[in-house]
Design a protein around this motif. Structure first.
Motif, mmCIF file in Angstrom:
data_model
loop_
_atom_site.group_PDB
_atom_site.id
_atom_site.type_symbol
_atom_site.label_atom_id
_atom_site.label_comp_id
_atom_site.label_asym_id
_atom_site.label_seq_id
_atom_site.Cartn_x
_atom_site.Cartn_y
_atom_site.Cartn_z
ATOM 1 N N SER A 72 -3.159 0.075 -3.622
ATOM 2 C CA SER A 72 -2.706 -1.150 -2.985
ATOM 3 C C SER A 72 -2.701 -2.308 -3.982
ATOM 4 O O SER A 72 -3.413 -2.286 -4.992
ATOM 5 N N VAL A 86 4.080 0.602 2.429
ATOM 6 C CA VAL A 86 4.251 -0.602 3.235
ATOM 7 C C VAL A 86 4.228 -1.801 2.305
ATOM 8 O O VAL A 86 3.450 -1.842 1.336
ATOM 9 N N ILE A 110 7.987 -0.829 6.219
ATOM 10 C CA ILE A 110 7.729 0.437 5.557
ATOM 11 C C ILE A 110 9.014 0.880 4.858
ATOM 12 O O ILE A 110 10.092 0.877 5.463
ATOM 13 N N GLY A 166 0.279 -5.243 7.327
ATOM 14 C CA GLY A 166 0.377 -3.945 6.671
ATOM 15 C C GLY A 166 -0.470 -2.894 7.359
ATOM 16 O O GLY A 166 -0.072 -1.727 7.485
ATOM 17 N N GLN A 167 -1.643 -3.310 7.821
ATOM 18 C CA GLN A 167 -2.533 -2.397 8.542
ATOM 19 C C GLN A 167 -1.887 -1.903 9.835
ATOM 20 O O GLN A 167 -1.950 -0.706 10.152
ATOM 21 N N PHE A 176 1.188 5.027 0.880
ATOM 22 C CA PHE A 176 0.480 5.802 1.887
ATOM 23 C C PHE A 176 -0.191 7.050 1.329
ATOM 24 O O PHE A 176 -1.309 7.380 1.710
ATOM 25 N N GLU A 200 0.844 -1.193 0.000
ATOM 26 C CA GLU A 200 0.000 0.000 0.000
ATOM 27 C C GLU A 200 0.878 1.241 0.000
ATOM 28 O O GLU A 200 1.789 1.367 0.827
ATOM 29 N N ARG A 231 0.830 0.534 8.980
ATOM 30 C CA ARG A 231 0.254 1.809 8.552
ATOM 31 C C ARG A 231 -0.210 2.626 9.750
ATOM 32 O O ARG A 231 -0.006 3.842 9.812
ATOM 33 N N TYR A 246 2.726 4.256 11.236
ATOM 34 C CA TYR A 246 3.151 5.370 10.386
ATOM 35 C C TYR A 246 2.272 6.592 10.621
ATOM 36 O O TYR A 246 2.758 7.732 10.618
ATOM 37 N N GLU A 247 0.984 6.361 10.834
ATOM 38 C CA GLU A 247 0.028 7.450 11.048
ATOM 39 C C GLU A 247 -0.006 7.929 12.494
ATOM 40 O O GLU A 247 -0.711 8.892 12.816
#
Length: 258
Positions: free
Chosen positions: A31, A227, A219, A160-161, A26, A24, A164, A167-168
């Motif tokens: 994706s 990711v 990542i 991956g979730q 970002f 995915e 993410r 990352y957020e």
């Protein structure tokens, strides 16, 4: 993107065993997925779940970064890691265990943390973050549980979730998530995802290995960060790892374009 997807699918579908992939970007949310929702044996990638709960408990005051653990002979597990080879009775902090668990995939550190954090609490946090299939069921190297078929599981998409969310800044908190990604960026086991990346490209990632199993998830801080998660079991490990290296470079080059 369609051409890229076909190249990746053709490469992965030629491999043996259960091969799973999730990507995915970002910024755009674009994706790609290949068997991304299939649960596979987690191996050391389950350490991401342990790390997340460790930082959650430090954030909420249930654990302290400077809490001291004494490592006894009975705590020590086979490689990977460093603690097994150090003297009995060595003292390390809670945060030391987190770092060793990730950058050297230290199994002794991992089990010490799992016992301290609690399997139930780790899984509760995973569910609260929306991960339904990723599950910690046992300690590492629990041969009796393994003989009964009790295994830890992940999926490529859910991993991956979780990355993410880090990352957020939404897995634990912006500060905690930044520290977790910093630890993941200090990974010493770099023969898979980062192998062909140009020198200096940041990769925050975690590997996993066992018999017929090889994973790498992380990542990549390209011009357009993304990711990428590779998970596999019952596979030809060298062929799968070469595919990880090649596909990651392909994705990186795509993410560097305007």
């Amino acid at each position: 993107m369609e051409t890229l997807q076909k190249k990746i699918e053709d490469r992965l579908s030629a491999l043996t065993g259960d091969v799973c992939f999730y990507y995915e970007e970002f910024g755009t949310g674009e994706s790609l997925a290949f068997n991304a929702d299939q649960p596979v044996i987690a191996a050391s990638v389950i350490k991401l779940a342990v790390l997340t709960e460790a930082f959650r408990q430090m954030e909420t005051g249930l654990a302290r970064a400077d809490e001291i653990f004494t490592v006894h002979r009975d705590d020590k597990l086979p490689s990977c890691g460093a603690l097994t080879y150090l003297h009995d009775g060595i003292c390390v902090t809670f945060l030391d265990l987190c770092v060793l668990m990730i950058i050297l995939s230290d199994n002794t550190a991992t089990n010490l943390l799992i016992r301290r954090l609690g399997i139930a609490r780790i899984n509760e946090t995973l569910r609260a973050l929306g991960l339904r299939k990723t599950t910690l069921r046992r300690l590492l190297f629990d041969s009796a549980a393994s003989a009964r078929g009790v295994e830890n599981h992940i999926t490529a998409r859910e991993t991956g979730q979780l990355l993410r969310l880090m990352y957020e800044g939404k897995a634990v908190s912006p500060g905690a998530d930044s520290r977790m990604l910093s630890i993941l960026s200090d990974q010493r086991l770099n023969g898979k995802i980062p192998f062909f990346l140009p020198r200096g490209v940041r990769a925050a990632h975690k590997t996993g290995e066992d018999s017929g199993i090889t994973h790498d998830v992380g990542i990549i801080y390209a011009k357009r960060p993304f990711v990428v998660c590779f998970c596999s079991q019952k596979t030809d490990v060298p062929a799968m790892e070469r595919a990880m290296q090649d596909i990651t470079l392909l994705l990186y080059e795509n993410a560097q374009r305007p």
